[in-house]
Motif scaffolding. Structure first.
Motif, PDB file in Angstrom:
ATOM      1  N   MET A 135      33.798  11.955  70.586  1.00 20.91           N
ATOM      2  CA  MET A 135      35.067  11.610  71.230  1.00 20.91           C
ATOM      3  C   MET A 135      35.131  12.163  72.644  1.00 20.91           C
ATOM      4  N   GLY A 136      34.668  13.381  72.838  1.00 27.98           N
ATOM      5  CA  GLY A 136      34.640  13.943  74.190  1.00 27.98           C
ATOM      6  C   GLY A 136      33.786  13.113  75.123  1.00 27.98           C
ATOM      7  N   GLU A 137      32.654  12.652  74.633  1.00 22.62           N
ATOM      8  CA  GLU A 137      31.779  11.806  75.442  1.00 22.62           C
ATOM      9  C   GLU A 137      32.446  10.476  75.755  1.00 22.62           C
ATOM     10  N   ALA A 138      33.174   9.931  74.786  1.00 19.76           N
ATOM     11  CA  ALA A 138      33.871   8.666  75.010  1.00 19.76           C
ATOM     12  C   ALA A 138      34.955   8.812  76.075  1.00 19.76           C
ATOM     13  N   LEU A 139      35.704   9.903  76.016  1.00 22.67           N
ATOM     14  CA  LEU A 139      36.747  10.135  77.007  1.00 22.67           C
ATOM     15  C   LEU A 139      36.142  10.279  78.401  1.00 22.67           C
ATOM     16  N   ARG A 140      35.034  10.993  78.506  1.00 26.20           N
ATOM     17  CA  ARG A 140      34.365  11.132  79.804  1.00 26.20           C
ATOM     18  C   ARG A 140      33.885   9.781  80.325  1.00 26.20           C
ATOM     19  N   MET A 141      33.398   8.941  79.447  1.00 21.98           N
ATOM     20  CA  MET A 141      32.911   7.622  79.862  1.00 21.98           C
ATOM     21  C   MET A 141      34.035   6.797  80.470  1.00 21.98           C
ATOM     22  N   VAL A 142      35.204   6.801  79.834  1.00 20.73           N
ATOM     23  CA  VAL A 142      36.350   6.050  80.356  1.00 20.73           C
ATOM     24  C   VAL A 142      36.713   6.545  81.747  1.00 20.73           C
TER      25      VAL A 142
ATOM     26  N   ASP B  58      38.229   6.197  66.630  1.00 14.49           N
ATOM     27  CA  ASP B  58      36.859   5.709  66.729  1.00 14.49           C
ATOM     28  C   ASP B  58      36.343   5.905  68.153  1.00 14.49           C
ATOM     29  N   PRO B  59      35.405   6.824  68.365  1.00 13.73           N
ATOM     30  CA  PRO B  59      34.903   7.059  69.720  1.00 13.73           C
ATOM     31  C   PRO B  59      34.299   5.816  70.368  1.00 13.73           C
ATOM     32  N   ASP B  60      33.676   4.953  69.584  1.00 14.97           N
ATOM     33  CA  ASP B  60      33.075   3.742  70.150  1.00 14.97           C
ATOM     34  C   ASP B  60      34.141   2.808  70.719  1.00 14.97           C
ATOM     35  N   LEU B  61      35.264   2.713  70.023  1.00 20.11           N
ATOM     36  CA  LEU B  61      36.358   1.874  70.510  1.00 20.11           C
ATOM     37  C   LEU B  61      36.997   2.488  71.749  1.00 20.11           C
ATOM     38  N   VAL B  62      37.170   3.804  71.733  1.00 15.03           N
ATOM     39  CA  VAL B  62      37.728   4.493  72.898  1.00 15.03           C
ATOM     40  C   VAL B  62      36.830   4.291  74.114  1.00 15.03           C
ATOM     41  N   ALA B  63      35.527   4.385  73.913  1.00 14.45           N
ATOM     42  CA  ALA B  63      34.576   4.295  75.024  1.00 14.45           C
ATOM     43  C   ALA B  63      34.624   2.962  75.734  1.00 14.45           C
ATOM     44  N   THR B  64      35.031   1.904  75.041  1.00 14.61           N
ATOM     45  CA  THR B  64      35.091   0.571  75.645  1.00 14.61           C
ATOM     46  C   THR B  64      36.505   0.169  76.041  1.00 14.61           C
TER      47      THR B  64
ATOM     48  N   GLN C 137      34.892   8.392  83.925  1.00 15.94           N
ATOM     49  CA  GLN C 137      33.819   8.199  84.915  1.00 15.94           C
ATOM     50  C   GLN C 137      33.679   6.741  85.316  1.00 15.94           C
ATOM     51  N   ARG C 138      34.054   5.835  84.429  1.00 17.29           N
ATOM     52  CA  ARG C 138      33.996   4.406  84.748  1.00 17.29           C
ATOM     53  C   ARG C 138      35.117   4.000  85.698  1.00 17.29           C
ATOM     54  N   GLY C 139      36.149   4.819  85.783  1.00 15.47           N
ATOM     55  CA  GLY C 139      37.242   4.545  86.700  1.00 15.47           C
ATOM     56  C   GLY C 139      38.427   3.846  86.081  1.00 15.47           C
ATOM     57  N   ASP C 140      38.472   3.774  84.747  1.00 13.36           N
ATOM     58  CA  ASP C 140      39.602   3.122  84.083  1.00 13.36           C
ATOM     59  C   ASP C 140      40.780   4.082  83.986  1.00 13.36           C
ATOM     60  N   PRO C 141      42.010   3.550  83.957  1.00 14.37           N
ATOM     61  CA  PRO C 141      43.204   4.406  83.917  1.00 14.37           C
ATOM     62  C   PRO C 141      43.223   5.286  82.669  1.00 14.37           C
TER      63      PRO C 141
END
Length: 202
Positions: A60-67, A30-36, A69-73
């Motif tokens: 999913m690609g956008e979600a991975l980029r969000m994680v 779920d890209p929404d779950l990955v993004a958060t 770019q936000r600085g999360d591990p």
């Protein structure tokens, strides 16, 4: 910790390894779950192709980029690491997520190694145990393509196959990647995953 199911396989063994080092793991496509998610592991095996193109361009690609770019591990494993870069020679040329500069290149078919007075031709894919520098540990690899990083500072660990030095692991700020399979690398692999987990919690 969120384990990304992007349709690239290699999930069950990675999940078992993460649980073994003390991680509470959620597997999701779920890209929404990955993004958060606050800690993300993106494993994969196989090849760049139509599916990876869809992943890069899709939710999913956008979600991975969000994680990232936000600085999360973030940890990419095998093709999950390769996809952090701009693209690959595979499949006539495929694009990656474009997070880090560099491309994936194929090991030459004609590589050889000298063994005493004999010359042995090396097999592609590169498959098996290989020493990694400067960790001086041995990890398990299965790959025909390797990351040629444009920024040498992004290369945390290196390995050699034939006469090719390649990125065995990369690190850039909150981003980690490993070409080897930590889940197949016995105690060395578990130590690698445990260090990522402990660092992510700081």
């Amino acid at each position: 910790m969120t384990l990304v199911d992007a349709g690239l396989g290699n999930l069950a063994s990675v999940e078992r390894a993460l649980i073994q080092v003390g991680s509470s793991t959620i597997v999701t496509n779920d890209p929404d779950l990955v993004a958060t998610s606050r800690i993300v592991v993106f494993p994969g095996q196989g090849a760049f192709g139509d599916h990876t193109d869809q992943l890069v361009d899709g939710a999913m690609g956008e979600a991975l980029r969000m994680v990232i770019q936000r600085g999360d591990p973030f940890l990419g494993i095998c093709i999950g690491m390769q996809m952090l870069f701009e693209g690959s020679e595979e499949g006539g040329g495929r694009k990656g997520l474009g997070i880090l500069p560099g491309r994936c290149r194929r090991f030459p078919d004609n590589m050889t190694v000298e063994e005493g007075d004999k010359t042995r031709r090396l097999k592609i894919p590169h498959m098996g145990w290989n020493e990694v520098r400067p960790s001086n540990e041995h990890y398990y690899f299965v790959h025909s393509y390797y990351v040629d990083a444009a920024n040498s500072d992004d290369v945390m660990w290196s390995a050699t196959y034939g006469d090719i030095d390649f990125a065995a692991a990369v690190r850039h700020e909150n981003i980690f990647g490993c070409q080897f399979h930590p889940e197949k690398s016995q105690q060395a692999g578990l130590r690698f995953l445990r260090a990522f987990l402990l660092g992510s919690r700081q």
